[in-house]
Design an enzyme around this catalytic site. Sequence first.
Site, PDB file in Angstrom:
ATOM      1  N   ILE A  21       1.266   1.632  -0.099  1.00 58.82           N
ATOM      2  CA  ILE A  21       1.800   0.837   1.020  1.00 58.82           C
ATOM      3  C   ILE A  21       3.240   0.412   0.716  1.00 58.82           C
ATOM      4  O   ILE A  21       4.107   0.421   1.598  1.00 58.82           O
ATOM      5  CB  ILE A  21       0.900  -0.396   1.258  1.00 58.82           C
ATOM      6  N   ASP A  57       7.561  -6.516 -14.423  1.00 61.24           N
ATOM      7  CA  ASP A  57       6.154  -6.919 -14.429  1.00 61.24           C
ATOM      8  C   ASP A  57       6.110  -8.243 -13.678  1.00 61.24           C
ATOM      9  O   ASP A  57       6.572  -9.269 -14.192  1.00 61.24           O
ATOM     10  CB  ASP A  57       5.645  -7.080 -15.859  1.00 61.24           C
ATOM     11  N   VAL A  58       5.577  -8.227 -12.478  1.00 65.20           N
ATOM     12  CA  VAL A  58       5.645  -9.434 -11.641  1.00 65.20           C
ATOM     13  C   VAL A  58       4.830 -10.588 -12.221  1.00 65.20           C
ATOM     14  O   VAL A  58       4.985 -11.726 -11.772  1.00 65.20           O
ATOM     15  CB  VAL A  58       5.210  -9.153 -10.175  1.00 65.20           C
ATOM     16  N   ASN A  84       4.012  -7.076  -2.501  1.00 67.43           N
ATOM     17  CA  ASN A  84       3.007  -6.047  -2.242  1.00 67.43           C
ATOM     18  C   ASN A  84       2.228  -5.650  -3.499  1.00 67.43           C
ATOM     19  O   ASN A  84       1.089  -5.193  -3.389  1.00 67.43           O
ATOM     20  CB  ASN A  84       3.726  -4.818  -1.657  1.00 67.43           C
ATOM     21  N   TYR A 148     -11.338 -10.009  -6.764  1.00 71.31           N
ATOM     22  CA  TYR A 148     -10.347  -9.528  -5.796  1.00 71.31           C
ATOM     23  C   TYR A 148     -10.392 -10.369  -4.528  1.00 71.31           C
ATOM     24  O   TYR A 148      -9.356 -10.832  -4.035  1.00 71.31           O
ATOM     25  CB  TYR A 148     -10.615  -8.057  -5.478  1.00 71.31           C
ATOM     26  N   LYS A 152      -7.350 -12.764  -3.044  1.00 67.74           N
ATOM     27  CA  LYS A 152      -6.668 -12.536  -1.763  1.00 67.74           C
ATOM     28  C   LYS A 152      -6.837 -13.747  -0.838  1.00 67.74           C
ATOM     29  O   LYS A 152      -5.946 -14.054  -0.045  1.00 67.74           O
ATOM     30  CB  LYS A 152      -7.178 -11.245  -1.116  1.00 67.74           C
ATOM     31  N   THR A 184      -3.528   5.734  -1.037  1.00 69.71           N
ATOM     32  CA  THR A 184      -2.898   4.902  -2.056  1.00 69.71           C
ATOM     33  C   THR A 184      -3.653   5.096  -3.370  1.00 69.71           C
ATOM     34  O   THR A 184      -4.798   5.548  -3.379  1.00 69.71           O
ATOM     35  CB  THR A 184      -2.917   3.399  -1.691  1.00 69.71           C
TER      36      THR A 184
HETATM   37  P1  NAI Z   1      -1.144   1.138  -5.192  1.00 64.95           P
HETATM   38  O1  NAI Z   1      -1.973   1.031  -6.422  1.00 64.95           O
HETATM   39  O2  NAI Z   1      -0.931   2.479  -4.565  1.00 64.95           O
HETATM   40  O3  NAI Z   1       0.293   0.474  -5.451  1.00 64.95           O
HETATM   41  C1  NAI Z   1       0.419  -0.754  -6.127  1.00 64.95           C
HETATM   42  C2  NAI Z   1       1.750  -0.784  -6.868  1.00 64.95           C
HETATM   43  O4  NAI Z   1       1.844  -2.055  -7.520  1.00 64.95           O
HETATM   44  C3  NAI Z   1       1.863   0.303  -7.953  1.00 64.95           C
HETATM   45  O5  NAI Z   1       3.098   0.991  -7.830  1.00 64.95           O
HETATM   46  C4  NAI Z   1       1.792  -0.497  -9.245  1.00 64.95           C
HETATM   47  O6  NAI Z   1       2.542   0.081 -10.313  1.00 64.95           O
HETATM   48  C5  NAI Z   1       2.380  -1.840  -8.817  1.00 64.95           C
HETATM   49  N1  NAI Z   1       1.985  -2.923  -9.707  1.00 64.95           N
HETATM   50  C6  NAI Z   1       0.737  -3.242 -10.139  1.00 64.95           C
HETATM   51  N2  NAI Z   1       0.788  -4.262 -11.011  1.00 64.95           N
HETATM   52  C7  NAI Z   1       2.101  -4.604 -11.133  1.00 64.95           C
HETATM   53  C8  NAI Z   1       2.799  -5.574 -11.896  1.00 64.95           C
HETATM   54  N3  NAI Z   1       2.165  -6.396 -12.748  1.00 64.95           N
HETATM   55  N4  NAI Z   1       4.146  -5.658 -11.765  1.00 64.95           N
HETATM   56  C9  NAI Z   1       4.802  -4.822 -10.925  1.00 64.95           C
HETATM   57  N5  NAI Z   1       4.200  -3.874 -10.194  1.00 64.95           N
HETATM   58  C10 NAI Z   1       2.859  -3.764 -10.297  1.00 64.95           C
HETATM   59  O7  NAI Z   1      -1.802   0.101  -4.173  1.00 64.95           O
HETATM   60  P2  NAI Z   1      -1.839  -0.038  -2.579  1.00 64.95           P
HETATM   61  O8  NAI Z   1      -3.177   0.374  -2.134  1.00 64.95           O
HETATM   62  O9  NAI Z   1      -0.632   0.524  -1.939  1.00 64.95           O
HETATM   63  O10 NAI Z   1      -1.826  -1.642  -2.469  1.00 64.95           O
HETATM   64  C11 NAI Z   1      -0.681  -2.407  -2.152  1.00 64.95           C
HETATM   65  C12 NAI Z   1      -1.142  -3.794  -1.738  1.00 64.95           C
HETATM   66  O11 NAI Z   1      -1.993  -3.684  -0.596  1.00 64.95           O
HETATM   67  C13 NAI Z   1      -1.972  -4.516  -2.819  1.00 64.95           C
HETATM   68  O12 NAI Z   1      -1.605  -5.879  -2.850  1.00 64.95           O
HETATM   69  C14 NAI Z   1      -3.394  -4.362  -2.321  1.00 64.95           C
HETATM   70  O13 NAI Z   1      -4.245  -5.377  -2.776  1.00 64.95           O
HETATM   71  C15 NAI Z   1      -3.192  -4.391  -0.810  1.00 64.95           C
HETATM   72  N6  NAI Z   1      -4.266  -3.783  -0.049  1.00 64.95           N
HETATM   73  C16 NAI Z   1      -4.560  -2.443  -0.173  1.00 64.95           C
HETATM   74  C17 NAI Z   1      -5.591  -1.872   0.570  1.00 64.95           C
HETATM   75  C18 NAI Z   1      -5.946  -0.429   0.464  1.00 64.95           C
HETATM   76  O14 NAI Z   1      -6.975  -0.018   1.061  1.00 64.95           O
HETATM   77  N7  NAI Z   1      -5.187   0.403  -0.218  1.00 64.95           N
HETATM   78  C19 NAI Z   1      -6.393  -2.687   1.488  1.00 64.95           C
HETATM   79  C20 NAI Z   1      -5.996  -4.075   1.548  1.00 64.95           C
HETATM   80  C21 NAI Z   1      -4.964  -4.585   0.804  1.00 64.95           C
END
Ligand code: NAI
Length: 244
Positions: A21, A57-58, A84, A148, A152, A184
């Site tokens: 995302i 690292d956030v 995000n 989780y 959230k 994702t």
């Molecule tokens: P993803 O795993 O594809 O991307 C997450 C990104 O966050 C990655 O690039 C990762 O390296 C980065 N990240 C993780 N920990 C980190 C840290 N400590 N410091 C800096 N960067 C860090 O995940 P996705 O699915 O795109 O999720 C994005 C957001 O959307 C998340 O907050 C997730 O909880 C939320 N979300 C996702 C859903 C889904 O179905 N994919 C549904 C609802 C919410």
Amino acid sequence: MGFTLRFQDKVAIVTGGSSGIGAATVQRLVREGARVLIADLNPPQETSDAVAFHRTDVTSPTDATAMVEAAVALFGRVDVLVNNAGIGCLDETPDLDPVVWNRVFDVNVSAVFYVCRAAIPVMARQGGAIVNIASVSGLAGDYGFTAYNASKAALINYTRSLALDCAHDGIRVNALCPGTVAGTAMGVGAHGSAADRQAWLDPIPLGRMGTVEEMANIIAFLASNEASYMTGSIVVADGGTTAH
Ligand code: NAI
């Protein structure tokens, strides 16, 4: 599809912008004129004049401050912050390890505070918009997702309270709650058997998972002046799942 330039002369920070995302959001903001700093543990597939990467690292308050300083040094200002970065976790209490619980809260909740704490004084110079990526998991329970879902839910109410605190600085704060999103690294669509996928699809009235582009559309709207009267809003995009 034609695009307007809602982010001409604007600067955005997108945490977790190297994947899923976040990556789609970076593309969308850039296409509409923004310059973007990606703050992630991992580098994005590509950078350009308009897209810079700052390894962050956030969960580190020091990294969060350095990230904002990097955005200002490179692009001069910060108008938009998209929180995000997030991690998922399958668990069941009482088996869940407290270390894992704390890690989920560190990334999904505390880190958003660290990043906002660093960015708000800079954003307050001219006003702006913060978009927190929560989840429909923060609005109700799911089997096997206690950490989780609790994290959230905390992010959703942090969003509301932060919106009140930031209103006098001209900074709007809203949250997007995606449902199940395909394509994702962390999404359920990326893992599991066909039967698992079907179990996630069954409750979705629109009959399909969301796309990262659909989430980026809403994030860009909330970050833009088109949403100028929205703050403290929790926006759901889940194909109708929570309408049941
Ligand atoms: P993803 O795993 O594809 O991307 C997450 C990104 O966050 C990655 O690039 C990762 O390296 C980065 N990240 C993780 N920990 C980190 C840290 N400590 N410091 C800096 N960067 C860090 O995940 P996705 O699915 O795109 O999720 C994005 C957001 O959307 C998340 O907050 C997730 O909880 C939320 N979300 C996702 C859903 C889904 O179905 N994919 C549904 C609802 C919410």
